[in-house]
Design a protein around this motif. Structure first.
Motif, short mmCIF file in Angstrom:
data_model
loop_
_atom_site.label_atom_id
_atom_site.label_comp_id
_atom_site.label_asym_id
_atom_site.label_seq_id
_atom_site.Cartn_x
_atom_site.Cartn_y
_atom_site.Cartn_z
N ALA A 56 0.84 -1.21 0.00
CA ALA A 56 0.00 0.00 0.00
C ALA A 56 0.87 1.25 0.00
N LEU A 57 1.95 1.15 0.71
CA LEU A 57 2.83 2.30 0.73
C LEU A 57 3.65 2.42 -0.57
N VAL A 58 3.97 1.29 -1.16
CA VAL A 58 4.81 1.32 -2.35
C VAL A 58 3.97 1.57 -3.60
N GLN A 59 2.94 0.81 -3.76
CA GLN A 59 2.05 0.96 -4.91
C GLN A 59 0.65 1.07 -4.37
N ILE A 60 -0.20 1.62 -5.09
CA ILE A 60 -1.53 1.89 -4.55
C ILE A 60 -2.51 0.75 -4.80
N TRP A 61 -2.57 0.01 -5.90
CA TRP A 61 -3.73 -0.85 -6.11
C TRP A 61 -3.49 -2.35 -6.28
N SER A 62 -3.00 -2.90 -7.27
CA SER A 62 -3.14 -4.31 -7.61
C SER A 62 -2.50 -5.28 -6.61
N ALA A 63 -1.29 -5.12 -6.25
CA ALA A 63 -0.63 -6.04 -5.32
C ALA A 63 -1.24 -5.94 -3.92
N ILE A 64 -1.72 -4.77 -3.58
CA ILE A 64 -2.32 -4.55 -2.26
C ILE A 64 -3.60 -5.37 -2.10
N THR A 65 -4.43 -5.28 -3.09
CA THR A 65 -5.71 -5.98 -3.02
C THR A 65 -5.50 -7.49 -2.94
N ALA A 66 -4.60 -8.01 -3.71
CA ALA A 66 -4.35 -9.45 -3.70
C ALA A 66 -3.81 -9.91 -2.34
N ALA A 67 -2.87 -9.20 -1.79
CA ALA A 67 -2.29 -9.58 -0.50
C ALA A 67 -3.32 -9.44 0.62
N ALA A 68 -4.15 -8.41 0.58
CA ALA A 68 -5.18 -8.22 1.62
C ALA A 68 -6.22 -9.33 1.56
N ILE A 69 -6.65 -9.68 0.35
CA ILE A 69 -7.62 -10.76 0.21
C ILE A 69 -7.01 -12.09 0.70
N LEU A 70 -5.75 -12.35 0.35
CA LEU A 70 -5.09 -13.57 0.79
C LEU A 70 -4.94 -13.60 2.32
N GLY A 71 -4.63 -12.49 2.93
CA GLY A 71 -4.53 -12.41 4.40
C GLY A 71 -5.88 -12.65 5.06
N ALA A 72 -6.94 -12.06 4.50
CA ALA A 72 -8.27 -12.27 5.08
C ALA A 72 -8.71 -13.73 4.95
N VAL A 73 -8.40 -14.35 3.82
CA VAL A 73 -8.73 -15.77 3.63
C VAL A 73 -7.95 -16.63 4.63
N ASN A 74 -6.68 -16.31 4.86
CA ASN A 74 -5.89 -17.07 5.84
C ASN A 74 -6.47 -16.94 7.24
N PHE A 75 -6.91 -15.75 7.60
CA PHE A 75 -7.54 -15.58 8.92
C PHE A 75 -8.86 -16.36 9.02
N ALA A 76 -9.62 -16.40 7.95
CA ALA A 76 -10.88 -17.16 7.96
C ALA A 76 -10.61 -18.65 8.11
N ILE A 77 -9.59 -19.15 7.43
CA ILE A 77 -9.23 -20.57 7.57
C ILE A 77 -8.76 -20.86 8.99
N ALA A 78 -7.96 -19.97 9.56
CA ALA A 78 -7.49 -20.16 10.94
C ALA A 78 -8.65 -20.17 11.92
N ALA A 79 -9.62 -19.28 11.71
CA ALA A 79 -10.79 -19.26 12.60
C ALA A 79 -11.60 -20.55 12.48
N ALA A 80 -11.75 -21.06 11.27
CA ALA A 80 -12.48 -22.32 11.08
C ALA A 80 -11.75 -23.48 11.76
N LEU A 81 -10.42 -23.51 11.66
CA LEU A 81 -9.65 -24.56 12.33
C LEU A 81 -9.76 -24.47 13.84
N PHE A 82 -9.77 -23.25 14.39
CA PHE A 82 -9.96 -23.09 15.83
C PHE A 82 -11.33 -23.60 16.27
N MET A 83 -12.32 -23.38 15.45
CA MET A 83 -13.67 -23.88 15.78
C MET A 83 -13.70 -25.41 15.78
N VAL A 84 -13.07 -26.02 14.79
CA VAL A 84 -13.03 -27.48 14.72
C VAL A 84 -12.22 -28.05 15.89
#
Length: 161
Positions: A56-84
């Motif tokens: 976000a600091l280096v470039q404004i759009w494309s790489a940021i969105t991909a990394a943010a979506i990947l981070g959110a998906v990783n957190f969702a997977i971690a939350a599902a594993l904690f529930m199981v």
């Protein structure tokens, strides 16, 4: 009170306690493994969010969105594993082991009550507990006295002849 019953109930109690401990240990280890894996995924999620802040600091759009979506998906997977991982152990196995455990505890309590009744009966009426032991003992003593009297009379008769 029957000592064989007490020993049998204690063995059943010991075995069921081992089974219960084994079931709980397996559940704990599986939950711990899933939690560790969830923590690893959460660390990758945090890394991706940090990476997205960097992009976000280096470039404004494309790489940021991909990394943010990947981070959110990783957190969702971690939350599902904690529930199981937090799920209760298989109910059927632990329920059966607990039922056997409770039955053996009840049987031991019943044997303890029978022993207590015998002891209190022996204290209040000592003859009732001694007589069943004394009658066969007296019969054995009389029988032995008779056989020794016969032997001594036979040996004295041989000595006089």
């Amino acid at each position: 009170m029957n000592t064989e019953n007490v020993v049998k109930h204690l063995r059943v109690l010991w075995r069921t306690d081992r089974i219960i401990a084994d079931i709980r240990l397996r559940h704990l280890l599986m939950g711990l493994g899933l939690r560790a894996f969830a923590a690893l995924i959460a660390a990758f999620g945090l890394l991706m969010l940090e990476l997205s802040a960097y992009f976000a600091l280096v470039q404004i759009w494309s790489a940021i969105t991909a990394a943010a979506i990947l981070g959110a998906v990783n957190f969702a997977i971690a939350a599902a594993l904690f529930m199981v991982a937090g799920r209760a152990p298989s109910g059927r196995d632990i329920e059966l082991a607990n039922e056997i455990h409770d039955a053996s505890i009840e049987a031991l309590q019943l044997e303890a009550r029978a022993l207590q009744a015998q002891v209190s009966g022996a204290v209040h009426d000592p003859l009732s507990t001694v007589v069943p032991v004394l009658v066969p003992l007296i019969a054995i003593i009389v029988k032995n006295l008779r056989t020794t009297a016969r032997k001594s009379s036979a040996t004295s008769a041989k000595a006089h002849s």
